[in-house]
Design a protein around this motif. Structure first.
Motif, short mmCIF file in Angstrom:
data_model
loop_
_atom_site.label_atom_id
_atom_site.label_comp_id
_atom_site.label_asym_id
_atom_site.label_seq_id
_atom_site.Cartn_x
_atom_site.Cartn_y
_atom_site.Cartn_z
N GLY A 148 -5.28 2.24 4.29
CA GLY A 148 -5.72 3.10 5.37
C GLY A 148 -5.13 4.49 5.24
O GLY A 148 -4.51 4.86 4.24
N ALA A 149 -5.35 5.29 6.29
CA ALA A 149 -4.89 6.67 6.30
C ALA A 149 -3.37 6.74 6.35
O ALA A 149 -2.71 5.82 6.86
N PRO A 150 -2.78 7.82 5.82
CA PRO A 150 -1.33 7.99 5.93
C PRO A 150 -0.89 7.95 7.39
O PRO A 150 -1.60 8.41 8.29
N ARG A 151 0.29 7.39 7.61
CA ARG A 151 0.83 7.35 8.96
C ARG A 151 2.29 7.74 8.96
O ARG A 151 2.96 7.74 7.92
N THR B 216 11.27 11.88 10.22
CA THR B 216 9.93 11.31 10.16
C THR B 216 9.19 11.84 8.95
O THR B 216 9.18 13.05 8.68
N GLY B 217 8.58 10.94 8.20
CA GLY B 217 7.77 11.32 7.05
C GLY B 217 6.44 10.59 7.08
O GLY B 217 6.21 9.73 7.95
N LEU B 218 5.59 10.89 6.13
CA LEU B 218 4.29 10.25 6.02
C LEU B 218 4.28 9.24 4.88
O LEU B 218 5.00 9.40 3.88
N THR B 219 3.46 8.20 5.03
CA THR B 219 3.28 7.26 3.94
C THR B 219 2.35 7.87 2.89
O THR B 219 1.50 8.70 3.19
N TRP B 220 2.54 7.41 1.64
CA TRP B 220 1.72 7.87 0.52
C TRP B 220 1.33 6.65 -0.32
O TRP B 220 2.04 5.62 -0.30
N PRO B 221 0.23 6.71 -1.08
CA PRO B 221 -0.28 5.51 -1.76
C PRO B 221 0.60 5.06 -2.93
O PRO B 221 0.77 5.80 -3.91
N ALA B 222 1.11 3.85 -2.81
CA ALA B 222 1.94 3.30 -3.88
C ALA B 222 1.13 3.06 -5.14
O ALA B 222 1.65 3.12 -6.26
N ALA B 223 -0.16 2.77 -4.99
CA ALA B 223 -1.01 2.51 -6.16
C ALA B 223 -1.11 3.72 -7.07
O ALA B 223 -1.38 3.59 -8.27
N GLN B 224 -0.86 4.90 -6.51
CA GLN B 224 -0.86 6.13 -7.31
C GLN B 224 0.56 6.59 -7.64
O GLN B 224 0.80 7.75 -7.95
N GLU B 225 1.52 5.65 -7.55
CA GLU B 225 2.92 5.89 -7.93
C GLU B 225 3.60 6.92 -7.02
O GLU B 225 4.43 7.71 -7.47
N HIS B 226 3.28 6.88 -5.73
CA HIS B 226 3.94 7.74 -4.75
C HIS B 226 4.93 6.90 -3.94
O HIS B 226 4.64 5.75 -3.57
N SER C 236 0.83 -1.20 0.00
CA SER C 236 0.00 0.00 0.00
C SER C 236 0.86 1.25 0.00
O SER C 236 0.47 2.28 -0.55
N SER C 237 2.05 1.15 0.63
CA SER C 237 2.99 2.28 0.67
C SER C 237 4.41 1.74 0.61
O SER C 237 4.70 0.64 1.10
N VAL C 238 5.30 2.54 0.01
CA VAL C 238 6.72 2.19 -0.06
C VAL C 238 7.51 3.33 0.57
O VAL C 238 7.34 4.50 0.20
N VAL C 239 8.39 2.99 1.52
CA VAL C 239 9.21 3.99 2.20
C VAL C 239 10.67 3.58 2.08
O VAL C 239 11.04 2.44 2.38
N VAL C 240 11.51 4.52 1.64
CA VAL C 240 12.93 4.27 1.47
C VAL C 240 13.69 5.09 2.52
O VAL C 240 13.47 6.29 2.66
N PHE C 241 14.57 4.42 3.24
CA PHE C 241 15.43 5.07 4.23
C PHE C 241 16.84 5.01 3.68
O PHE C 241 17.39 3.93 3.42
#
Length: 455
Positions: free
Chosen positions: A422-425, A437-447, A374-379
């Protein structure tokens, strides 16, 4: 492998190094007038950009080196070819890289009126510098060279294994660079002062075992001292990784000492009263993302939530520039990069203590491996690697971060794939005291969300 003169650097990463260097500085003689400081040209490594030098430039400025005498450039197509003699799309040869450096040095000499420059290079940048000085006329206009983590004798030297690659110790390119010069058999070009910086044993590209080149258990025929050169001042920085040989406080301290003859006043970054940021929006080839859109928001450092409306927005043109942006030195920011063919990347950064012109933005893509997330986060840590045995780090509560091996410093990025929607976290990355700290964004919309460390 032949023995080489090696100095154990007094500088080590951390506050102890700062205290030791400060104590040395109090008893040293005054440094030359700042007006006498020669221009410095920083040369980045394989696949990198000038952005990696931003903290080093800040440290030079913090110690009084004039900002208008510090230069860094983005080499187009910064990746080396698989075979140096065979053209390859999106990659550069050793000759092309040296020609590019010569052009930049000529520009700096013309702009400053100086007769000579200092060259400081990381990794592949050291190959480029050596080639330019030895074969491209650089010896006449270069006074000092500092090479951090340069694979001076190759990353491997194995018969039948990619021998024509720039990083093979058996390549004609490398053999020519290392051919003895003068009666003492020096490997460096005479008339220029040389220093190499290397790790004691933690550089992934100076390892006797081939684990980091995809051949675990196979000998590379390269030792930990591979970056050292006969005829240079060879300095060992304990426990630093490949990138930290150039971008760490310890590397800066050793470089300043070599250039000025004294310890720096500080290895910290001294804050500016006014902070103006700029940089380029670029792809992997360091080419401008013409037509991209950059929007910047101030964010709550504890939650990643935006604080008000956009603080800056700009459509990127042919030069790739997204600034200038008048920032606050006490504020964390989210840089939103929307580029054709890439989707949208949300880059979260720590506060910027000083002005900087190399805050480059590179997009991330949602990959096939991310399917179902649902979300992709890169550190990511551009100026160093993650070392589970050395560093204190955590990514969304996980330690070590996903994909970081239990031993060795060879991974600079961790990728987290979250499920459930679900909602961004909020998602937090922590590394040796730096916390983003950042927020998650929808991967389905290429974020994609990126938590990018500065230090």
């Amino acid at each position: 492998m032949q023995s080489r003169r090696t100095l154990l650097a007094m500088a080590v990463i951390g506050t102890a190094a700062t205290a030791m260097l400060t104590a040395c500085a109090t008893s040293s003689s005054p440094s030359p007038s700042y007006a006498e400081r020669p221009p410095i040209v920083f040369v980045h490594g394989n696949g990198d950009s000038a952005a990696l030098w931003q903290t080093t430039i800040w440290r030079f400025e913090s110690n009084g080196w004039p900002a208008d005498r510090l230069f860094a450039f983005d080499q187009p197509n910064p990746l080396a070819r698989d075979d140096d003699a065979v053209a390859q799309p999106g990659r550069s040869s050793t000759a092309e890289s040296a020609v590019f450096l010569k052009a930049q040095v000529d520009k700096v000499l013309k702009a400053t009126g100086a007769s000579k420059v200092v060259l400081i290079g990381n990794s592949r940048g050291g190959n480029t510098i050596r080639n330019y000085v030895q074969n491209g006329g650089g010896a006449a206009v270069v006074s000092h060279v500092v090479l951090g983590g340069n694979p001076a004798h190759g990353i491997w030297a194995v018969k039948g294994f990619r021998e024509n690659n720039e990083f093979s110790g058996l390549s004609g390119f490398m053999q020519q660079l290392n051919a003895p010069k003068g009666p003492d058999g020096q490997e460096v070009t005479p008339g220029v002062k040389w220093m190499t910086l290397r790790s004691d044993n933690n550089d992934k590209y100076a390892q006797p075992d081939g684990v980091w080149i995809g051949a675990p258990g196979k000998p590379t025929n390269i030792g930990f001292d591979g970056p050292a050169l006969k005829g240079a001042t060879n300095v060992v920085l304990p426990r630093v990784d490949h990138r930290e040989t150039s971008f760490s406080p310890a590397a800066f301290a050793a470089t300043w000492q070599f250039l000025s003859g004294e310890a720096p006043r500080t290895t910290a970054v001294v804050p500016d009263t006014k902070v103006v940021l700029d940089g380029r929006a670029i792809g992997a080839e360091n080419l401008a993302l013409n037509g991209a859109q950059v929007t910047i928001y101030a964010v709550d450092p504890a939650t990643g939530a935006r604080r008000g409306e956009a603080a800056h927005t700009k459509s990127v043109g042919a030069d790739g520039r997204w600034g200038p942006f008048n920032a606050r030195g006490d504020t964390a920011y989210e840089f939103v990069l929307s580029a054709p063919g890439y989707g949208t990347t949300h880059i979260y950064r720590s506060p910027f203590p000083r002005s900087g012109g190399f805050v480059h933005l590179r997009p991330e893509r949602v990959t096939p491996a991310d399917n179902g997330a649902s979300s992709v986060v890169v550190f990511t840590r551009p100026r160093g690697y993650f070392d589970a045995q050395r560093d204190t780090m955590r990514f969304d509560g996980k330690s070590p971060p996903p994909g970081v091996p239990p031993k060795g410093a060879g991974v600079a990025t961790s990728r987290l794939r979250l499920e459930g929607g679900g909602a961004p976290r909020a998602v937090t990355g922590e590394f040796n005291g730096e916390r983003i700290t950042g927020l998650t964004w929808p991967a389905a919309q290429e974020h994609v969300t990126v938590l990018e460390l500065t230090y």
